[in-house]
Structure formats: structure tokens, C-alpha cells
Design a protein around this motif. Sequence first.
Motif, PDB file in Angstrom:
ATOM      1  N   LEU A   1       0.628  -1.117   0.204  1.00  0.00           N
ATOM      2  CA  LEU A   1       0.196  -0.243   0.079  1.00  0.00           C
ATOM      3  C   LEU A   1       0.695   1.089   0.391  1.00  0.00           C
ATOM      4  N   LEU A   2       0.603   1.992  -1.106  1.00  0.00           N
ATOM      5  CA  LEU A   2       1.626   3.334  -1.000  1.00  0.00           C
ATOM      6  C   LEU A   2       1.287   4.121  -0.129  1.00  0.00           C
ATOM      7  N   ALA A   3       0.185   4.480  -0.231  1.00  0.00           N
ATOM      8  CA  ALA A   3      -0.251   5.616   0.730  1.00  0.00           C
ATOM      9  C   ALA A   3      -2.352   5.071   0.110  1.00  0.00           C
ATOM     10  N   ILE A   4      -2.549   6.419   1.929  1.00  0.00           N
ATOM     11  CA  ILE A   4      -3.779   6.124   1.797  1.00  0.00           C
ATOM     12  C   ILE A   4      -4.452   7.654   1.666  1.00  0.00           C
ATOM     13  N   VAL A   5      -5.436   7.606   0.484  1.00  0.00           N
ATOM     14  CA  VAL A   5      -5.782   9.305   0.331  1.00  0.00           C
ATOM     15  C   VAL A   5      -7.095   9.834   0.507  1.00  0.00           C
ATOM     16  N   CYS A   6      -7.253  10.379   0.880  1.00  0.00           N
ATOM     17  CA  CYS A   6      -8.297  10.812   1.922  1.00  0.00           C
ATOM     18  C   CYS A   6      -9.341  11.716   0.797  1.00  0.00           C
ATOM     19  N   THR A   7     -10.479  11.668  -0.078  1.00  0.00           N
ATOM     20  CA  THR A   7     -11.020  12.728  -0.428  1.00  0.00           C
ATOM     21  C   THR A   7     -10.599  13.931   0.368  1.00  0.00           C
ATOM     22  N   HIS A   8     -11.792  13.741   1.050  1.00  0.00           N
ATOM     23  CA  HIS A   8     -11.715  15.613   2.982  1.00  0.00           C
ATOM     24  C   HIS A   8     -11.982  14.492   3.983  1.00  0.00           C
ATOM     25  N   GLY A   9     -12.155  15.763   4.952  1.00  0.00           N
ATOM     26  CA  GLY A   9     -11.949  14.924   5.826  1.00  0.00           C
ATOM     27  C   GLY A   9     -12.670  15.177   6.757  1.00  0.00           C
ATOM     28  N   HIS A  10     -14.279  14.582   6.474  1.00  0.00           N
ATOM     29  CA  HIS A  10     -15.625  13.846   7.409  1.00  0.00           C
ATOM     30  C   HIS A  10     -14.598  12.517   7.595  1.00  0.00           C
ATOM     31  N   ASN A  11     -15.656  11.885   8.897  1.00  0.00           N
ATOM     32  CA  ASN A  11     -15.432  11.144   9.109  1.00  0.00           C
ATOM     33  C   ASN A  11     -15.896   9.874   8.792  1.00  0.00           C
ATOM     34  N   ASP A  12     -17.515   9.503   7.697  1.00  0.00           N
ATOM     35  CA  ASP A  12     -16.776   8.438   7.133  1.00  0.00           C
ATOM     36  C   ASP A  12     -16.374   8.417   5.689  1.00  0.00           C
TER      37      ASP A  12
ATOM     38  N   LEU B   1      -5.975   1.382   9.654  1.00  0.00           N
ATOM     39  CA  LEU B   1      -5.419   1.153   8.367  1.00  0.00           C
ATOM     40  C   LEU B   1      -3.156   0.917   8.395  1.00  0.00           C
ATOM     41  N   ALA B   2      -3.211   2.647   8.171  1.00  0.00           N
ATOM     42  CA  ALA B   2      -2.043   2.947   8.305  1.00  0.00           C
ATOM     43  C   ALA B   2      -1.099   1.946   9.606  1.00  0.00           C
ATOM     44  N   ASP B   3      -1.187   2.094  10.784  1.00  0.00           N
ATOM     45  CA  ASP B   3      -1.012   1.131  10.980  1.00  0.00           C
ATOM     46  C   ASP B   3      -0.456  -0.251  10.863  1.00  0.00           C
ATOM     47  N   ARG B   4      -1.706  -1.272  10.474  1.00  0.00           N
ATOM     48  CA  ARG B   4      -1.674  -2.323   9.217  1.00  0.00           C
ATOM     49  C   ARG B   4      -0.454  -2.408   8.725  1.00  0.00           C
ATOM     50  N   THR B   5      -0.220  -1.212   8.321  1.00  0.00           N
ATOM     51  CA  THR B   5       0.459  -1.666   6.755  1.00  0.00           C
ATOM     52  C   THR B   5       1.657  -0.562   6.387  1.00  0.00           C
ATOM     53  N   GLY B   6       1.671   0.360   7.118  1.00  0.00           N
ATOM     54  CA  GLY B   6       2.546   1.274   7.632  1.00  0.00           C
ATOM     55  C   GLY B   6       2.481   2.273   6.290  1.00  0.00           C
ATOM     56  N   ALA B   7       1.148   2.785   5.550  1.00  0.00           N
ATOM     57  CA  ALA B   7       1.380   3.619   4.377  1.00  0.00           C
ATOM     58  C   ALA B   7       0.898   5.185   5.117  1.00  0.00           C
ATOM     59  N   PRO B   8       1.584   6.132   4.043  1.00  0.00           N
ATOM     60  CA  PRO B   8       1.309   7.363   4.964  1.00  0.00           C
ATOM     61  C   PRO B   8      -0.139   7.925   4.469  1.00  0.00           C
TER      62      PRO B   8
ATOM     63  N   HIS C   1     -10.029  12.408  14.796  1.00  0.00           N
ATOM     64  CA  HIS C   1      -9.142  11.569  15.307  1.00  0.00           C
ATOM     65  C   HIS C   1      -8.004  13.319  15.727  1.00  0.00           C
ATOM     66  N   PRO C   2      -8.765  12.962  17.506  1.00  0.00           N
ATOM     67  CA  PRO C   2      -8.103  14.024  17.986  1.00  0.00           C
ATOM     68  C   PRO C   2      -6.346  14.135  18.026  1.00  0.00           C
ATOM     69  N   GLY C   3      -5.301  14.537  18.288  1.00  0.00           N
ATOM     70  CA  GLY C   3      -4.300  14.198  18.116  1.00  0.00           C
ATOM     71  C   GLY C   3      -3.087  13.927  17.067  1.00  0.00           C
ATOM     72  N   PHE C   4      -3.763  13.214  16.433  1.00  0.00           N
ATOM     73  CA  PHE C   4      -3.599  12.641  15.286  1.00  0.00           C
ATOM     74  C   PHE C   4      -3.352  13.582  13.964  1.00  0.00           C
ATOM     75  N   LYS C   5      -2.450  13.127  13.480  1.00  0.00           N
ATOM     76  CA  LYS C   5      -2.145  14.056  12.024  1.00  0.00           C
ATOM     77  C   LYS C   5      -1.898  13.465  10.806  1.00  0.00           C
ATOM     78  N   PRO C   6      -2.714  13.242   9.620  1.00  0.00           N
ATOM     79  CA  PRO C   6      -1.909  12.498   8.662  1.00  0.00           C
ATOM     80  C   PRO C   6      -0.554  12.872   8.045  1.00  0.00           C
ATOM     81  N   ASP C   7       0.146  11.606   7.939  1.00  0.00           N
ATOM     82  CA  ASP C   7       1.363  12.318   7.062  1.00  0.00           C
ATOM     83  C   ASP C   7       2.169  13.137   6.492  1.00  0.00           C
ATOM     84  N   ALA C   8       1.463  13.548   5.753  1.00  0.00           N
ATOM     85  CA  ALA C   8       1.517  14.678   4.731  1.00  0.00           C
ATOM     86  C   ALA C   8       0.293  14.867   3.843  1.00  0.00           C
ATOM     87  N   GLU C   9       0.790  16.694   3.398  1.00  0.00           N
ATOM     88  CA  GLU C   9      -0.523  17.414   2.588  1.00  0.00           C
ATOM     89  C   GLU C   9      -0.174  16.675   0.936  1.00  0.00           C
ATOM     90  N   LEU C  10      -1.800  16.509   1.005  1.00  0.00           N
ATOM     91  CA  LEU C  10      -2.200  16.883  -0.601  1.00  0.00           C
ATOM     92  C   LEU C  10      -2.260  18.551  -1.181  1.00  0.00           C
TER      93      LEU C  10
END
Length: 209
Positions: free
Chosen positions: A57-68, A76-83, A98-107
Motif C-alpha cells: 500500500l503506497l498511500a492512503i488518500v483521503c478526498t476530504h476530512g469528514h469522518n465517514d 489501516l496505516a498502522d496495519r500497513t505502514g502506508a502514509p 482523530h484528535p491528536g493524530f495528524k495525517p502524514d503528508a498534505e495533498l
Amino acid sequence: MAARIEHLVTSGEFTLDGGTWQVDNNVWIVGDDEQVLVIDPAHDAEAVAAAIGDRRLLAIVCTHGHNDHVNAAPELADRTGAPVLLHREDGVLWQQTHPGFKPDAELADGQRLTAAGTELTVLHTPGHSPGAVCLYAPDLGTVFSGDTLFAGGPGATGRSFSDFPTIIRSISERLLVLPPETVVRTGHGDSTTIGTEAPHLEEWIARGH
């Protein structure tokens, strides 16, 4: 092997502004037998991980920040090591889930992501949320629209951090200019095409959809 598109539907809750709704989400996997990107890991990290299998898994890409669209991303990041990747303007929405947890990189608008030799270009399309993005893959003839554009019209803009004129501008300037045969793979529900939706722009504006 050329990249292909795989589709998974997961179910759970969408929560915002004090309300909660049951929803089915489209999870998209783009890649080949060796490596993939995941777009919008919703609700069920185990199901998404099972669909990926032993591929990288190269990356986990979120199209926006809504919880769903992001609720399964950290697991999934913990399971795979993907950003985890998210546009910075949706950081406030992300923190609600996800209070206190930040995405690994910005789109960023114009950024190019690659999976199995296939490029996906990030299109910043605010309106449904400030940091909403779509991912355009011309070689696959598709755009992953998140909740910006659906079969039948724009995504919802009646809640916090959303704006109807902004989503209309995003759709008209960033999506409806794509080739009409481009398949629109949405965050919920059925896919459509740019050519199917484009003629209805004025109707959407008139009814303030």
C-alpha cells in the motif's frame, strides 16, 4: 501489468454538527498485483486490508476530512505502514475524528500520485469541505470525486465548513472541463460520467441543490 480499479463498499456512520446518519461508502483501490493506492478508507480497516491482501500500500488518500471518509485511515496505516494524505484545509474536520493524530503528508492542487505506473492528479475542489479534492486519472478515463460530484448533482453543502457557490465553481471549473466520457467514481452511490452531469449545471444552480 497496467493499473486497475477495484471497488469496495463499507457501511457505518457519518457524524457532523450533532447529527448522525447511516451511510454506505465507496472505497477505491487503484493499482496492480504488486502495489496500490487506497482512496477514502471508510469504516472498516480490516475489510480494506483484506481487499489489499499482500500488495504494497503506497498511500492512503483521503478526498476530504469528514469522518465517514477517514475513520479507518489510522488503523489501516498502522496495519500497513502506508502514509495518510489529506489536504491541509481539512485539518479541522480530521481532528474532530482523530484528535491528536495528524495525517502524514498534505495533498496539494496539481500534485501527482503514482500507482503501478498510472498517474493520479490532485484537483483541489472545495465546497463540500474546504480541503476537498478529486483525483483525476486520465489513463484510466476516470476521476475519483469524493463527495464533490455525484450522479445527479453536487455534494451536500448544508453543514459546517461547506459552501454551495464554492462547490459549483469547483465542479464547473475543475470537473466539467474533463473529457465527457470520463467516469466519475463517487464517494457514495453509483458512478456517472462528466458528459451525463454537465448539461445539468444550470439546473443545480437554479435550485440551489
